[in-house]
Design an enzyme around this catalytic site. Structure first.
Site, mmCIF file in Angstrom:
data_model
loop_
_atom_site.group_PDB
_atom_site.id
_atom_site.type_symbol
_atom_site.label_atom_id
_atom_site.label_comp_id
_atom_site.label_asym_id
_atom_site.label_seq_id
_atom_site.Cartn_x
_atom_site.Cartn_y
_atom_site.Cartn_z
ATOM 1 C CD GLU A 46 105.240 3.035 74.335
ATOM 2 O OE1 GLU A 46 106.256 3.363 73.909
ATOM 3 O OE2 GLU A 46 104.686 1.919 73.641
ATOM 4 C CG ASP A 61 96.851 8.035 76.845
ATOM 5 O OD1 ASP A 61 97.697 7.578 76.225
ATOM 6 O OD2 ASP A 61 95.550 8.166 77.024
ATOM 7 C CG ASP A 86 93.397 5.653 71.085
ATOM 8 O OD1 ASP A 86 94.257 4.996 71.685
ATOM 9 O OD2 ASP A 86 92.752 6.758 71.304
#
Length: 803
Positions: free
Chosen positions: A191, A157, A214
């Site tokens: 990313e 992440d 997201d």
């Protein structure tokens, strides 16, 4: 609210605006870890931090018992919150002792024993998105730990302090550390597309890379992420996959149709298929969506080509993908809240010319023959998915699609009637015979066919139709659903099919200037909960909004929406102007970034951008001749905080222009009216103050059947739309006041006086004529010329001539 689910201020960067980077190296070949898009499951979408080793073990068991493993799902991925709050004394990550007391290696062994693979999570920063230890500066030791535990995938992440180190460097450092372990670990770079990873992530060692922020458990998020994939297909291929984030298929925020569309689209664009639902309790319907062999085969096609958008007609889209066997997959996507019939052609799909094509509908497994057109009735927020192959056997039935098509998509409640055509499209290479059509309508409507419902033989590439006249005595506002059923014969066999359609009963806003949010909309589609009237959108339940507030200013009237949103109003070409302010509601602070657009009949009339850090913007649009007004809100980045308000939306409506020929103003709607004593009356004298209390128009003993009864001072305006040439009218004082009254009459066109005359109670009628050429607004005025108490004055047989 399901947003980015972040625990710290630092982690809000998940929802930040994407900042493009300079293009870097093209994708390079990778070890054979992901020759086709990876398939598996991830804990985050459903469970967030509420995870433990029992959940992971049970999920692995469910992946096998449900048939998902057999369908190709291999990775069981543990997302954030698996690690302890501190590293151990040697500086190594350790499993949370409460959630994973047996350790990650034990979990990996359990997963491997079932023929599956284990994925783990970390972040290329000082801490994860939930504030736990991450891997920046610890790449080598962490990679060694994961390899020793038997980890097969790393999701890496982008949260935490990054010490000014560029993303390319941070992600390449971890790739080198993973490779140095000697264990094949699939590397998932997450990313969020901020630095255009499709340009450099493969060269940095990645096997898949997030192209977006997201995903959220709602239709607007799925569509927003899909939009961000357009143009990225050239950067995807074996061992190097664009990743628009995990699947929300089967989760509560999506309907079954939306889940089906989601799965269809993620498959055709070669997304890694990472399920995000609870596998332990999913119904068979969800399992079947996730494991459909034909749909999964499109995603897993060995050629590795990513599908692309072929056509965009607003809410109607066509996506296609060439497959390794020479066929093509196609998704017909309907993003709108209404059912639609969508089509494309084999030629548009890039297939070679052929006398026939085999078309397999992948969700229903129906196989049909087409002469070149691929057509389907697609429900709201749904998709149809096909595999189209050149050539078709003589024993394959033709592709036949029924549809119900209203002659007009909108009718007024006053009309009480509508006309509908039921159609039968034969897209096959051979004729069908004995075709017949029927139409089902709601109980409050009656449908009468115009002639026979038998359409007989429908040739290859032809369509048969029946026209129906619909009537009702209860024309309630709203959509009227239509279902057409068809039967036909082919090759000695009887076949049937159904199709859908709809029209909407809607009334235009009242004449004059009104607040649009006080009028019923014809349709509304909203990204988060319903559109709210005169409050912000709030959360998902209806009616949970707050007062509309932008930059500290509270607005009493407006619409609370969430991008992407569509709100439509039927104007019936009776309105001319919209003025409105728009902005991000204060309920989301300084977040949110949207584009507001005003559309009329498919043409954009105005647009403006707004962010949560700014105030309201103003839009104005010319609506002359527009049948349907649409207010659109689209996200400019991820839509997570796009609580967007339309405030003080005012619309000016002048009514339908007069018809060609002669018409009497006493029978036409006026745009505005003022009268000093009660309302102006149509075809009667003004009488007293109560509406409708007048008498027949009478001047000097002569009764007139048509006209306007008023009382000075008064004014009445009519919309002419520059279509008329002449006004003729008589003027006079009505006999109901005897010989009293004294009034000055004037005819005005667009603020210019065109004619005038005086009348008193002792005189008869006077005639006025006015040239109306080029006049948009006609105004008839009565002014006091003496004692106003008895100024009961009449416009007698006022008649306009129009072209």
């Amino acid at each position: 609210m399901r947003r980015c689910l972040l625990a710290s201020v630092l982690s809000l960067v998940l929802c930040a605006v994407v900042v493009p980077a300079t293009a870097q190296a093209a994708p390079q070949a990778k070890p054979d870890l992901a020759p086709t898009p990876p398939m598996g499951w991830n804990s985050w979408n459903t469970f967030g931090c509420d995870i433990n080793e029992a959940l992971i073990r049970d999920t692995a068991d469910a992946m096998v018992s449900s048939g998902m493993a057999a369908a190709g799902y291999k990775y069981v991925n543990i997302d954030d919150c698996w690690m302890a709050p501190q590293r151990d004394g040697s500086g190594r990550l350790q499993a949370d002792p409460t959630r994973f007391p047996s350790g990650i290696k034990a979990i990996a062994d359990y997963v491997h024993a079932r023929g599956l693979k284990l994925g783990i999570y970390s972040s290329a920063g000082s801490h994860t998105c939930q504030g736990l230890p991450a891997s920046l500066g610890h790449e080598t030791v962490d990679a060694q730990s994961w390899a020793s535990w038997g980890v097969d995938l790393l999701k890496y992440d982008n949260c935490g302090q990054q010490n000014g180190i560029p993303a390319t460097t941070r992600y390449k450092t971890m790739a080198d550390a993973l490779q140095a372990t000697g264990r094949p670990i699939l590397y998932s770079i997450c990313e969020w597309g901020q630095n255009q990873p499709w340009l450099w992530a493969a060269g940095a060692g990645g096997h898949m890379w997030r192209t977006t922020g997201d995903i959220a458990n709602n239709w607007s998020s799925v569509m927003s992420l899909l939009d961000q994939q357009v143009g990225l297909e050239q950067y995807s291929g074996p061992n190097a996959w664009n990743d628009p984030d995990m699947l929300e298929v089967g989760n509560s925020g999506l309907t079954y149709a939306e889940s089906r569309a989601h799965m269809s689209l993620w498959s055709i664009i070669n997304s890694p298929l990472i399920a995000g639902n609870d596998l332990r309790s999913m119904p068979a319907s969800t399992r079947d969506l996730l494991t459909d062999p034909d749909v999964v085969a499109v995603n897993q096609d060995w050629a590795g080509r990513q599908g692309a958008k072929l056509r965009d007609d607003g809410d109607i889209e066509v996506w296609s993908k060439k497959l390794s066997d020479g066929s093509a997959a196609v998704v017909l996507l309907n993003r709108s809240p209404n059912a639609a019939t969508i089509s494309t052609t084999a030629s548009a799909l890039g297939l070679p010319a052929s006398s026939a094509y085999t078309v397999k509908e992948l969700w229903s497994n129906a196989v049909r023959a087409s002469a070149g057109t691929v057509r389907a009735a697609v429900g709201a927020h749904d998709a149809a998915m096909f595999r189209v192959t050149p050539g078709a056997g003589a024993d394959v039935a033709p592709m036949v699609v029924p549809e119900a098509v209203p002659v007009k998509p909108y009718v007024t409640s006053a009309a009480g009637r509508a006309d509908v055509q039921t159609k039968l499209y034969n897209d096959g290479p051979t004729a069908v015979t004995g075709a017949q059509l029927s139409l089902s309508v709601p109980a409050t409507w009656a449908a009468t066919p115009e002639g026979s419902t038998q359409v007989g033989t429908v040739g290859a590439g032809q369509a048969g139709s029946v026209t129906w006249h619909l009537t009702t005595n209860q024309s309630a506002l709203g959509a009227v659903a239509l279902t057409t059923s068809a039967s036909w014969s082919w090759n000695g066999t009887s076949q049937t099919g159904t199709g859908a359609g709809r029209f909407t009963v809607a009334d235009p806003p009242p004449l004059g200037r009104t607040t649009l949010s006080d009028q019923p909309w014809a349709f509304a589609d909203n990204g988060w909960g319903p559109v709210e009237t005169n409050t912000s959108v709030g959360e998902q339940p209806a009616g949970d909004g707050k007062p509309l507030t932008i930059a500290g200013t509270v607005y009493p009237k407006g619409l609370g929406t969430h991008s992407p949103a569509r709100v439509g109003y039927f104007l019936d070409a009776q309105c001319t102007q919209l003025t409105v302010k728009a902005g991000i509601d204060d309920e989301v602070g300084d977040r949110g970034d949207v584009r507001f657009e005003v559309w009329g009949d498919g043409t954009r009339r105005a647009q403006a951008d707004a962010t949560g850090a700014g105030g309201a913007v103003t839009l104005s649009a010319d609506l002359t001749g527009v049948q349907v007004l649409e207010l659109r809100v689209d996200p400019k980045d991820t839509p997570d905080f796009d609580h967007a308000d339309w405030v003080t939306p005012e619309i000016a409506c002048l009514g339908a222009p007069p018809p060609a020929g002669k018409s009497r103003l006493g029978d036409r709607p006026w745009v505005s009216m003022t009268n000093s004593w009660g309302p102006m009356e149509r075809n009667r004298s003004v009488g007293e103050q109560a509406a409708g209390d007048g008498r027949p128009l009478t001047v000097a003993g002569i009764v007139y059947g048509s006209g306007l009864g008023g009382h000075a001072n008064s004014s009445v305006t009519f919309h002419l739309a520059k279509r008329c040439t002449t006004l003729t009218t008589g003027i006079g004082i009505d006999d109901e006041v005897g010989d009293r009254g004294q009034v000055h009459f004037e005819v005005w066109g667009d603020s210019t006086r065109l004619a005038q005359g005086d009348a008193v109670g002792t005189s008869g009628i006077t005639q006025l004529t006015a040239n109306l050429t080029g006049v948009t607004m006609l105004e008839l005025r009565m002014d006091i010329a003496g004692d106003q108490n008895y100024d009961h004055a009449d416009w007698l047989t006022p008649e306009i001539t129009c072209t």
